[in-house]
Structures are given as structure tokens and as C-alpha cells.
Design an enzyme around this catalytic site. Sequence first.
Site: not given
Lengths: 368, 1288
Positions: B413-414
Site C-alpha cells: 500500500d502506499k
Amino acid sequence: MMASTYNAKDEDGHITVAGPGGGTLRSRKPENTAFKQQRLPAWQPILTAGTVLPAFFVIGLIFIPIGIGLYVTSNNIKEFEIDYTGVDMSSPCFNCSQNFSWNSTRPCTCSIPFYLDQPYESNVFMYYGLSNFYQNHRRYVKSRDDSQLNGDSEALTKPSKECEPYAFHDNKPIAPCGAIANSMFNDSLELFYNDPNGTKVQIHLMKTGIAWWTDKHVKFRNPGGNNPNLTVAFQGTTKPVNWRKPVYELDSDQENDGFINEDFIVWMRTAALPTFRKLYRIIQKKKDMVLTLPRGNYTLEVVYNYPVRSFEGRKRMILSTISWMGGKNPFLGIAYITVGSVCFFLGVVLLIIHHKYGNRNNSADISN
Amino acid sequence: MMWRSPLARVRDALRGQKVREKDLRNLVSNLPYEGLDKWKQPNRYFPGNSIKTSKYTLLLFIPMNLFEQFHRLANLYFVGLAILNFVPVVNAFQPEVALIPICVILCLTAMKDAWEDFRRYQSDKRLNSMPCLIYSRKVKQFVERYWKDVRVGDFVKVVCNEIVPADLLLLHTSDPNGVCHIETANLDGETNLKQRRVVPGVCITDPEFEAESFNSIVVCEKPNINLNHFKCYVEKPDKDKVGAGIENLLLRGCTVRNTDHAVGFVVYAGHETKAMLNNNGPRYKRSKQERRLNIDVMFCVILLLTMCLVGALGHYLWLQTLPGLPPYLVPHSNGHLDSPSLSSFYMFFTMIILLQVLIPISLYVSIELVKIAQIFFITNDIDLYDEETDSQIQCRALNITEDLGQIEYIFTDKTGTLTENKMVFRRCSIMGTEYPHKENALQTQWSLDSDDVNRKDTMHHHGSRRKVPGTAHSDVAFSSPLETEVTPDKKLLQQISGAESTSVSRKIDAYLDFFLALAICNTVVVSMATAQRQRVSAEFSVDVDERWRWRRSKRAKMDGGFVLFKLPVYKSYLTRVAIINLSSCCNTGAQTCSLHVPRSSSEPAVTPDMVCYEAESPDEAALVYAAKAYGFILLGRTPDSVTVRLPSGEDLRFEVLDTLTFDSNRKRMSVLVRHPISKEYVLYTKGADYAIMELLDCVSLEKGNQKNIAADTQQHLDYYAKEGLRTLCIAKKVLSGREYESWSADRHRALAAIENREQLIMDTAVQIETNLTLLGATGIEDRLQENVPDTITALREAGIQVWVLTGDKPETAVNIGYACRLLEEEDLVINMSCKNKVRSCGMYSTLTCTSILDCTLEEVRRYVADPRNVDTTPDISLVIDGRTLAMTLSSDLQERFVELAKHCRSVLCCRVTPLQKSAVVKIIREKLKVMTLAVGDGANDVNMIQAADVGIGISGQEGMQAVMMSDFAISRFKHLKKLLLVHGHWCNSRLANMIIYFFYKNTANVNLLFWYQFFCGFTATAMIDYWLMIFFNLFFTSAPPIMFGILDKDISAEMLLGVPELYRTGQGSGEYRFSTFWVSMLDAFYQSLVCFFIPYLISIDFTGSDMDIFSFGTPVNTISLFTILLHLSIEIKAWTVVHWVIMLGSVALYFIVTLAYSAICVTCNAYWTLQSQMVDPMFYLVCIITTVVALLPRYTFHVLKNSIAPSPLEQARHLDRMDPITRDQWIKEWRSFRGGGQVKRSGLSVPPSPTLGTSVEAYPPSPTASEITGDEFTLNVISENYNRPVHT
């Protein structure tokens, strides 16, 4: 101190509101110990030509002399073997081997002449050998009652189930019970030296000292404690089916009778392999410088009782001197010499390899 | 309770089933039926709100668990064997004894399962007994009940900051506009507030909500998993239907924010709620090695059966050759013997019992033990400990540690995972002048430094941190932990005050305009935190100083989800504290805010300190906070006005005429306001730099001044981008009244249109956003977490492909991609996005998508095949957006997508939904058969975390959902490096080696018995005492391999971290391969042959052996022990004290136990055997020679391999032995050498990257390599600066 208290508190994220300094909470920081951080000091051997070279040479240098020593020792052992099964028509025991049953009452005897071409100096061990006799058959091995043999009076009258179907005969408990005891070797062998002057001298055979001391004194015990009268002790039991006489008549000597009869004990130690030999008698070296068995003609007199035709077995008599390494066996010596040489050779190969590749490791480059 | 016939009950149950299955459900209020029997309730068929995720019940635990356990093949096998022992004909030794191992194993596993289930049960119970308010007709008001009491058809009131207990159709809120704000972080990880609207006119809500006035029927669809769709209508008594959708639904698990209370009608409860349906429950994870292991166990079974068959056949033949009835054949107790065929049939089973150890029963237990110890070491690693949050790594899955060493794909995920999820305003450029905000930079720097100091000197750290942040403006050296605190640039501050003082006429200076634009041009919602603030001081002022509270608030933000979760449980006390936490959050720029505490009746005086902003994106908030720092304080926003306080203290109320919201095509947003003083129509626009630059007023550009400004600004923008900042341009436009009128008319037409509405609206937006005047640009940083680029680089060097799956827009993702070195400057970036909005032409778009995919694939293949690229690995990166992804993931395109992805060095998926995240992971995992790892911090990552082989949760800002569902929970992304590269490698190689060793050990040992069968007529005799045989595996040889699996350390952590390439050795099948298994099996056969036949040859003489069975077996067993242990010592890489103790201890134990056993057990076969052997010199000679011969090949092989062709691991071990300084030196040199080799020249033409200081054109370069533009698709292959930061 104040500061560290704060630290512990708000780092922990606990909601409990307390004044500064009120109560301390332990940090969850792992301990920085060598064990927990997996940094225990360690010896890290790396097997490379360079490091193991000495080991190979050392093994080679140690093994080869040992091997030679073993080989020489083994070769010094004298061994003589004679097969008296009587399969050949020409064999003196042929007749005995032909008509035979376990229950025949009339003993069949035969005598076999043989010639010893070298004198035996030290103690000579006399073995009987059987081949193709699977004393290690699973059910056979189990077919005994060690408690009974240990003199347990309860087991004497109620042999273990393992002994089936050799536990009872005519509703009487069999002593000793089981298939092993039932099939006990019962040939008797006697040795005569044919003196060049024509007389036939019987050689004295020691029948004690052939079993393990612990077997004779601990593992095997007659029932009834120290009761000298074995007949009474074995009251109410019957002999094994194949036996000619009850267990308490195996020997006239009190110390070698009943369960502690050494021939019996030796038999009860079941052989590991189907071709085996068991110690039968010992011919002790005489005190002076006289040879135990001088070179010359001998006669082996056999009371032929034991049937082997049902399993195509062979019966042998073996005479052997003995060294610290047991019986004659050149294999161990050869093995040591071979392995020693191989190691030495490998050492040389590794030496070459080390010279060729050894330096490269230091400038190692990890490439995938 | 009335009695009802069973028939009626059955009928009822059947009807219930039918009702539940129906596509549409009719729900009515429960109130008229309150107090009636259950079977009279109209909504009785629908499940209640209590949930149960535990598997077992107390009573049924034993049978159910046994049933579960017997699903494992191995357990069945062992039980089968145990039963076989009791069959009389197979002549087992001691059937009861054979039961012990399997019982122990079953018990241990059952205990573990029970514990896990108990935890689930506890968590269920906690959820079920959370309090909530249900309307009761009797009491005529909402009464407090538990979650589990909520039924479909109830009216539930949720107050601010409470979690919604079930899916509610919103009927009433405290908001006069009928709006309720919710935060769906628990469901999808989005922390911004979403609005939900009341279904109008269904029941009386004015002035008070009256639940009893509800007499409509709610017709809704069957429960489904889709979080974004809900179809429903409410049929009023007058047959009037009111439609309702997802915008009227409060989902279970959401948190009500910013709304005093809301009342809803329960449509789905318990397991039928969308949240629960989305929660697929934890998957039983089996590690790859375990799967591999099971195959090998099957091989062992086959081997065992073969050996038994050989035994049975041999026995048959042996019996056949017997001429008569030899005395050693023991008949049955009835006196007759079995026929050869029957007895060989029995022999088969006896053999199985004899050789059963070939299937390593202790292996499973040993693996569990080893894994527990491995987890112990992982959790105790001090490097994986985060000081800031005082959290260790949590290992939640106990059985997949070794999978950490085999990861090939990482999906991350960022936001919140790679980044801190904290936006910081870093720089700005106004009218071509750059304001570097050095003070800000300094501050960040300082806070980083202080972290280091912190480690060394806590006192100092705390001492300095405990200053009050409110006075931070002048105090540069002071560090604010709150990222929203912007320290104004001194020069800029002067400029503003200068502008302020000179602009008496209110002719707005560009500087003022710039900040006004920052404050106005956004969708940030302002809320007040006044009330809580007062509570805060009341609560804390006594003994807690200000500084501490700020620190605490930072912490609280991290724990926010958790606190909330606990909130109702300790409600009375904790609520207040939780509110404090939440209110403090507002100041951090997070999107959460609380208004729980009832507002005082009079409107509180608005002071700047009390405002708290809620933005859809953190950067908007960051800009607003930046404006605030310069005195432009956004005070309030209503749909048609914005109030801003100027530095002079004057409040300006702008009339908002229109808001042109952000969309990804325009990449900008605008707000059209009417200036309160000048009455001008002003359009403030903010957007991506190239989106704005293109629209600048050409006329004014001609004028030298504007042109210079544009050029300067562009230069600054490039510089920002290189720094990894998120850049935005701010522009304005003044419209004349006439212009506005005509545009406004168009706009209204567009808004009223039904067909093609979106297009028209966008057209109007484009129409007005022209001829802009550039005001300036901003650089915002979503700070990457510490060491992220380093970690990602290391992971990639380790041969792991890193994918970023984010809900963010592509620009941001690409930006971060560069920042964290996921994308390199030389990379060929393929951007796949399709802007298809119309669902109806799905067929068409799929076709287009196919062609694009094919095209790209072709391109990529050509690129790879290009001879110019042969010596370099192709650096192709793919950026793909959610919509395109959805199409490419359809079954017919999957293959091509996967094929494409395989060629790509990194992939960025933007705008993906949680389900898409998991779909991507699943497809890659299944199609490529690779080990995948997913890492995320939010609830939106839960699906992905569960889909991957290894799921890692980051306990960060967004609650605990991800952590709860993960296999491992870490606190920082950087921990991944050590976790994978070091612990993964260790666990993997340790376990692999241990498993192989286990197979070897058992085979080597059991084969001795097998060889003996050739000499005992295949009668399954063991030449070793039965007890000693059991002990052999249980005690004498069990500890060393376990220790080996726990403690062996092939390479030091420093080396593994320094040379990530070493990780590659574990990938794929790693050290535990098909070949390794068979090689070690062959070795086992060889060694067992040697161990058996050398003693055999020595014992037989020309005249036969005089050895008894056990005198033969004991040396063989002893030799076997030595061989097995020495074999292990060859494999052990590092000998610590523990190794020595256990190895020597095992040998000692063998001799002590065996000697004791054979001395004590008079009636045993083995009586005095070892003793008599040990006084015989031959015993030692045999032991030595046999062990040497048995181990010589393996030893020599190792030596030769290490000398001639050492594996990377071996080379690393060599280096490892150097002293640390030399080693570090070497690693550094090696890395730099490698880094040099890493420079790749792209086959496609790449323009030289602009360096800092050179002037660049004002416009971004257009896509170069190829651009395929379909109607709704764009595919750009960009090979250069796409916001490319330079990393220093």
C-alpha cells in the site's frame, strides 16, 4: 528520571491518566542480549580444501597403520573348521543324518577324523556352527520367557503367552518354555588326539566359562533360590517337547545345571545371522610350554542328535585361537587400510585443488 | 413462551430460508411487535447482530477438533498405524506404547487450536457486548443495549464517534440538513469523512425523531458484498416509493463523525452486514515448505510401501524355499502354520509397523517447536522494535515464518505504508520568487536528529521537546512533532506584511491572492474544536504540561482506531480521554474530529486555535494549514460561502458561486468566488503544474513579466519534483460580470442536462479555466517513512518485485514511486489508463483494452529482445489505474496482463479498490506461482493482506484492522528489510535444512532395520531393543535437529543486510528442493548401507558370526547415532555453546540411557549388551571406521563444492569470517562496484535528464515513445521526467 517516566508512559499508549511519576510501565523493548539477538559467539567452520587437508592426511596416516596391525593380528589367528552334517554319502555321519527324528531314543554316533596342519598354542575355542538356521526369526526370537529363566516361580508355572505354542505340554508348564529352548542344539562333540604312537587321547574340554558372566549369574537363575535339589524346584513342569531329558538333568554339576547350564545359556542368546557359530567348549592352554593342540591327526566324535535337514542346514565344528580382536577376520584390517589410503589420496587431490582454487576465496565475489 | 408444534417450527424454518434467499426483502419496523414472542416477529427470519467467528463450542470441541485434525493426512496415517498395532496377527511389540506419540501430537495441536479459538471467541464477545442505543416503544426513547441485541427492523441511534453496530438506513440526524458524516476507515481505510443523507419524509423527525411514526416497508436487496452499492426503496403507507441507495446507508463498522447523533433503521445485521460479508475470515495458511513437505511425506509413504512390499515378497520367497518344517518356524498357538502367502500378507503390515519411523512423526511436532522459537527470536529482535510506539513486531501467524524467506512479489500500500501519511508544506514559489522555508526544513532536520539523540540521551530529548508549541513561530530551533505546524518563511512573512501595509486600497497583492487561493480553493471543511479544548484543559491542566499533551496527541492518533474500539467498553471513564485524543488529532491535520461533547448553546467565539480542518486529501489540509501559518485562516465553509480571516484580523466572507471539483482529466480544481469588497468574480484554480501551465493567459504571457514568472516557477516546480515534493500550481482569473453571466447560464444548462451530463459539466469547467494568471506553486511532502528507498532498493536487489497498489491518483503514486526508488530515472514507464466512464460500452472497451495490452506487450517484448538491452535487465515500469486494471483482470485478459507484468520491473496500480488489490495479489500468486507478500496499514488492505501468502500489517495511523488480519505486524516499513532479508532467510534455510535432515535421519535409521530383513528371512525382526528404538527418535536424536532449526546461522545478519542478493537463494524452492530431498535420501541409503554392512562384514567370519542379535544391533545403533549426529555437524554452520551442549549431551544421553537400561532391565534382550560391547576394543574400531566411511562422501562433496564452485552463500560465509571492519569495507566496495554496474542504458531514446540549475522549457515534455489514444484510453510510454526527483 521525570523524563524517562514520561517516556515510558506515553510510548506505551496507555490511556490511564496518572500524574507524572505515578507508576512506571515497562517498555516492550526486547532485551539486547547475545542470545535473544542471535549473536552468540560461534565457531564457524567452513569446509574448504585448505581447512580440511590436514584432517585427511591425519586420517590416512592413522588408519593405515591400524589397518596393517589389524590385518596382521587377524592373520595370526588360527582357525580350523570341519563340517560334520553328513550330506555326502562318503561322510561318516551320513547315516545318522538320514534317519532321524527329535524323539529317537537311540543315540547315533559318528566319528570324523581330521588333521591339524599347524599347532595351536594358546587357548583354543571350540565352536559348533549352524548355517541356515534363522535364530533371528521374529517370532522365534520372542518365543521365550525371560522371567521364567530368571527363576521367577510364578513364570515357571505360568509361562508367558509369548511361549505359545511351547508353553504347555499335557497341561503342564514347559520349563524352559518357548521355541528357542525347544530347539536347543543337542549334539555332543568330543575331541581325540591321535598320538603318532597310536594311542587316542581325549582332549579335555572345559564346558564352563563359555557364557557371559552376567547371563550366568544374573539373567539366568534356577527357580527355588539356592535350593540344591533342582528336581524339586522344577516340580510340576515338564521338559520341552524336543528335549530328551528335563532341564535339571542337563549336567551333573550343580553349578551348571538347570537354567544356568552354560550350553543352554549360550543357545538362548539368539544369533544375529542365520549362519552362526556358538561357543561350545574351551581347550585351555596347559601351564608349561606344551602346545594346546599339537600338529597331527584328531578325531571328532559326534553324538548326532540335532536334525538340520528340515532347513537344509549345515553343522560344523570350529576350532579357533583368539586374539584381543576376537576371531579371525581380515576384513577390518583391509577396511582400515583402504579407507586410510582413500583419505590420503583425497588429501593429495585436495592439495591440488587448494593450490588451484584456494586463493580465489579471499577475493570472493557474490554473483548470482 | 407459547408452545408451538414442531411442524410449525419446521415450516417456519423453511419459510425463513426462502425469505432469506429472496432477491428482495421486505422489512418493517419491529416497534409494533415489541414484546411479542419471537415467532410473531416480522423480521424473525433475518439473523441478529451477534457475530460468531469462533469455530468450536465448548462441548463439541473435542470431536470437532479431532475431525479437523484428521483432515491432515499425516495424522490419519499415524492413527491408522496405532490401530494397526492392535491387530494381533501383525505381532506388534507393544501396541500401547505406539499410541503415545500420536496422542501427544494430537493433544499439542488441540491445545494450540483451543487457544486460538478462545481468542476469537473473546473478540466476538467483546464486539457483541459493545453498547448501543435501540429505540424501545415501552420507554418511548432510546435505551442502552448491546450490539448483539440489535435486530433487523430496529431503530438504532448512533452518537458521535461511535461505531455503527449494523447496516442502518439513515432516517434522522442531528444536522438540520439531514446529513451525517461517517468515517469508513475501518472498512476501506479512507480516513476522510463521507456524507450520508437521510431518507426524506419517511417518518416524523421534526422537532424530535419519532420512531413510532415509521410505518413504511423497507424493500431492499439481498445482502451482498459490494460496499459501494445498495439498492433499496421505502414504500410508504400511501404506496409512495422513496428510493434509497448507498448514500443513505450507514455501514457497520463505520464511525459517525461530526454529527451529534444519527438514527437509522437496521436493514442488515450481524453476518449479513456488508462489513462482515467483506470480512472473509482468516485463511488457514500453509507455508510453501509445508506443502513441499507433504509431497515428500507422500514420497516417503511410497518408499515405505515399497520397502514393505519387498519385505512381504521376500518373506514369501523365503518361506517357499524352505524344504521342511524348521524348528525356528513357530506355529500359532493352535499348532498350525500360516500358508506362505497368508503369512507374507501379514508380514506386509508387520513391516509397516517396523518401518513406520520412515514417516517422520516427530517432524511435525519439531517444526511447530522450531517455528515457535523462530517467532520468539523474531519478536525479540531489537532492530524490529520501534521506540516511538514501543511496539515489537507481532507474529500472528505461527506457521509461515519460513515463507518470509521466499518472497518474490511484494504488494504494498502506499499511504501510511511507504509514507508517513502526514503531509508537510515544504516550499512555495510566489510570482517567480522561491521561498525555501528553510526554517521548515531545519525543523524537520532537527526532529530527525533529535530522534537520534533520543536514543542516546532520553533526558535531553525530552527536555527539549517539552516546550510549548504555540510559540513556535519565532523559535526556529524548536521542533514541532505535528506536521501541520508550518513555520513561515521570514522573508515571505515580511513580504506579506509589506503587501498588507501598502495595500491600503485593498488592491490585492499577488502574495495575498496566493494565500487567499490556498485558503479558499479547496473543499476543506472547518469544524470547531472549542468544546473539547475546554475539556482537555480541565482534564489535564492540573498535572500534565502542554508539551506532554502534544506528544500524547501524536500517539493517540496512531492508536485512534484502537481507542475507539475500546471506547464503549470502559465508556464512563475513557470517553473523555478518547475525545481528548481525537480533538488533538484535529491539530495534526488528520481528518478525524470529534464534536461529541455537546456544544454550549451559544455559538463559541471563533478563534484560530480552535478551528480544525477536515480535508478529502491530506495535501489540501496541508495547504490550508500553510495559509493559516501566514495568517490567512479559513474560518468556515458553507456550500455558498467561505470565511477567511486575514492577517490583519479582518474576516472576509467570500460568496462561493461555483466549485469546479477535481477530476483526473483536468487535474485541477477551481473555486469561483465573489470578492466581498471589490465585488469581482474571481476564479482560483489549483492543479497539477502542467495542467495549469497550459492554461496561462497567452496575452499576459507575452508581457515579459508574466513570462519570466512562468519560467521561473516552472524551474522551481522541476526542482520541487526532483526533491520528491508534490507540486501544485495556483492561479487565478478575474472575470467580468458579463463573462460570468454567460458562463453561468451554460453551467446551469450543463447541470440540468440528463444525457452526457458529466461531459457537459467538464466542458463548462474547461471553458472557464482559461487565460489564468499564475500566482505561484507549492511543494508538499508526504514524507516517506524512514529508510523506505533504502528498503525498497534492498528488496529489489534481493530479487523481489515490488508492486504498489494504492487508492491514490496516478500522479501521486508515480511521484512516490520515484521518491522511494521504485521507479528509477532511466526507467521506461508505461502508463496504462482508460478513462472509460460509461459502463454500457464495456464490450467495446474490453476490446480496446485487449489491443492496448497486446500493443504494450509487443512493445515490451521488442524492448526486451532488443540486442542493445541484452546486457541490461529491462527497466520497464507499469503504471495502471483501477479501471484499466479491472478490465485487465477479467479472465480473458489475465494471461496477457500477467505476461506484461512479468516483464516489468515495478508496477504501480492506482485508484484500486480493496477487492481489486486482493484480486491482483491472487492472480499473480496463482498465475505465476510465486510467493507473495502484501503489506498495508489500513482496513482497505485487509483483503490484500489475506490474499497474499504472507500478509503484513503496519500498525500505523489507520486503526488496527490490517494488523488484526495480518500474519505479521510491524510498525515501520523499513522493518520489512530485516524481517525478510535476515529473519526470512534464516527461518527459511534453517527450516529447510532441518526438514531435509529429518527425512534423512529417519531414513538412515530405519533402513538399518530394513537391511537386516535380508538376513532374518524378512520376518520383521528388529536387532535393536524396541524401547531403545523409540528412545532413539524421541530423545537421542530429536534435540539436535530442533536446535539446528532454531539456532543455526549460516550468515550473519550484517552480511545478509549488506548483500541483499543472498536472499535470492531462498526464492523459488530455495534450499528445500526436490533434488536436495532426493540427494539426502540417497545419502541416507548409502549411509545406512555402510552402517549396516561394515559391522556385518566384520562380525561374520569365514566360519559365521558368533554374535547374538543385540550384540550385533547395539554397535549398529551406536554407529547410526554417531553418523547421524556427525552428519548434522557437517551441516551446522555456526557452533555456539548451545550447539556443543546439545550435541555432546545427545551422545552422553544415549550412552547413559542405554547403559542404564541394559543394566537395569534383566529380563530384557539388551541386558548388558552395550557394557559387554564397550569393553571390546573392536567396538570402537568398528564405530570409527564405519562413521568415517559413511560420512566421507558428504564431507568430501562439501569440501569440493566449497573449494571449486562455492555458492554465493558459501562465499558470503567466507566474508563473514573476516573481522567486522574489513567486512563492512568489503560490502561497501562491493556495493559501489555493483551500483556502477547497475547503470543501465535504456534502449529507447532518453533525453538527458535536466540537472538542477539548467533552464528548462516551461512545458512538460510530451510523451515520447508512443502514445495510443483511444476514445477512452490513453497509453503513454513515458521515458523521462514524470516528476522525477533526484535523490541525494
